[in-house]
Design a protein around this motif. Sequence first.
Motif, PDB file in Angstrom:
ATOM      1  N   LEU A   1       0.840  -1.193   0.000  1.00 53.79           N
ATOM      2  CA  LEU A   1       0.000   0.000   0.000  1.00 53.79           C
ATOM      3  C   LEU A   1       0.876   1.244   0.000  1.00 53.79           C
ATOM      4  N   PRO A   2       0.379   2.351  -0.513  1.00 55.96           N
ATOM      5  CA  PRO A   2       1.142   3.597  -0.439  1.00 55.96           C
ATOM      6  C   PRO A   2       1.407   3.998   1.011  1.00 55.96           C
ATOM      7  N   ILE A   3       2.590   4.553   1.244  1.00 57.25           N
ATOM      8  CA  ILE A   3       2.932   5.099   2.553  1.00 57.25           C
ATOM      9  C   ILE A   3       3.462   6.515   2.357  1.00 57.25           C
ATOM     10  N   SER A   4       3.637   7.217   3.459  1.00 61.94           N
ATOM     11  CA  SER A   4       4.103   8.607   3.380  1.00 61.94           C
ATOM     12  C   SER A   4       5.418   8.687   2.604  1.00 61.94           C
ATOM     13  N   LYS A   5       5.499   9.650   1.668  1.00 61.27           N
ATOM     14  CA  LYS A   5       6.709   9.844   0.862  1.00 61.27           C
ATOM     15  C   LYS A   5       7.314  11.196   1.186  1.00 61.27           C
ATOM     16  N   PRO A   6       8.504  11.210   1.817  1.00 66.04           N
ATOM     17  CA  PRO A   6       9.147  12.492   2.137  1.00 66.04           C
ATOM     18  C   PRO A   6       9.591  13.212   0.861  1.00 66.04           C
ATOM     19  N   LEU A   7       9.308  14.507   0.818  1.00 70.49           N
ATOM     20  CA  LEU A   7       9.712  15.322  -0.321  1.00 70.49           C
ATOM     21  C   LEU A   7      10.795  16.333   0.036  1.00 70.49           C
ATOM     22  N   ALA A   8      10.728  16.872   1.240  1.00 73.58           N
ATOM     23  CA  ALA A   8      11.697  17.889   1.644  1.00 73.58           C
ATOM     24  C   ALA A   8      11.747  17.957   3.165  1.00 73.58           C
ATOM     25  N   LYS A   9      12.885  18.423   3.662  1.00 72.71           N
ATOM     26  CA  LYS A   9      13.081  18.564   5.105  1.00 72.71           C
ATOM     27  C   LYS A   9      13.256  20.043   5.443  1.00 72.71           C
ATOM     28  N   GLY A  10      12.458  20.520   6.390  1.00 71.81           N
ATOM     29  CA  GLY A  10      12.553  21.902   6.807  1.00 71.81           C
ATOM     30  C   GLY A  10      13.503  22.073   7.974  1.00 71.81           C
ATOM     31  N   GLN A  11      14.116  23.232   8.057  1.00 73.06           N
ATOM     32  CA  GLN A  11      15.086  23.534   9.105  1.00 73.06           C
ATOM     33  C   GLN A  11      14.439  24.397  10.196  1.00 73.06           C
ATOM     34  N   PRO A  12      14.945  24.324  11.419  1.00 68.74           N
ATOM     35  CA  PRO A  12      14.458  25.244  12.463  1.00 68.74           C
ATOM     36  C   PRO A  12      14.700  26.690  12.054  1.00 68.74           C
ATOM     37  N   GLY A  13      13.788  27.549  12.435  1.00 69.41           N
ATOM     38  CA  GLY A  13      13.960  28.961  12.115  1.00 69.41           C
ATOM     39  C   GLY A  13      12.660  29.727  12.238  1.00 69.41           C
ATOM     40  N   ASP A  14      12.766  31.067  12.232  1.00 70.29           N
ATOM     41  CA  ASP A  14      11.590  31.940  12.322  1.00 70.29           C
ATOM     42  C   ASP A  14      10.710  31.588  13.516  1.00 70.29           C
ATOM     43  N   GLY A  15      11.363  31.258  14.623  1.00 74.34           N
ATOM     44  CA  GLY A  15      10.627  30.971  15.843  1.00 74.34           C
ATOM     45  C   GLY A  15      10.201  29.531  16.009  1.00 74.34           C
TER      46      GLY A  15
END
Length: 251
Positions: free
Chosen positions: A31-45
Motif C-alpha cells: 500500500l502507499p505510505i508517506s513519501k518524504p519530499l523535503a526537510k525543513g530547518q528550524p527557524g523563524d521561531g
Amino acid sequence: MSIRLPTAREYALAVDKEHRWLPILAPRVPLPISKPLAKGQPGDGFAFHWSVYEWLDGDPAGIDTIGDLTEFADSLAAFLVALRRVDPTGGPEPGPHNWFRGASLRVYDAQTRRAVEVLDGRVPRDTVTAVWQSALGAPWDSRPVWFHGDVALGNLLVRDGALAAVIDFGTCGVGDPACDLVIAWTLLSGASREAFRTRLDVDPMTWARGRGWALWKALIIYAGALHSDHAAAAEAKRVIDEVLSEYAESG
C-alpha cells in the motif's frame, strides 16, 4: 503535499528517520505510505526540523468509512506481514525516537501500575493486573523485524471503503512487532479480529504482548482523562472492557 510540524523535541527525532527509511520501505509494502519530499530547518521561531510529504488521498479509517471490517483487517495484516519481511539490518532500534515501541513492555510497568491505582474501583483491579502480568510474562526472543508502531485509525486511510494507505511512521522501528497488534482491541472484534490474527500468524505470546500494549495505552488514557475529557475516558474504558473480554474468552 502535506506538512508535518513536530510539536516537541521527541517528535522531531522521527524526521531524519522517516527521510532515511520510508523510501526504502515504500517499494516493499503493498500500500502507499508517506513519501518524504523535503526537510525543513528550524527557524523563524520554530525550534525543530520538520517535513514535507506527498499528499495521499483518503479518509481516516473508522466504522463509518470502512466497508467490510473483515476485509479491512485482512488487508491491514497483509501490509504488516510485508513490512515485517523487509530487511531490518541497520534499522532504528527502540528508543526515545519512538517512545520505546518494539522494546519490552517493562518500560511501561510502573506507569501502568500507577494508572491501575488511579482507576481502582473503576476497573477490575485483579483481572487487569492478571492481563498485564500475562503480557510481561510472554517473552520475545526472535530476530528484530520492522513495525509501524502506531497502527491507529488516524494513520490508516480508506477509499471506497477499503484500506488505501498507511501514514505517520514516526514511531516505526525494528524490534518486537507486538505493538502493531493494538488495533485488534481498539477496532476489531469477532470475525475481523480472527482474520487479522490468522493472516499475521500470531503466536500466543506475541498476542499476549499485543494485548498488553492495548491495555497499557487504554489505562493511561483513562486515568489521564478521568476528570477532564469524558469522551476520551469512555472510549478508553470501552477498549479496556474489550481487552478483558477477549482475555476471558481466550482462556
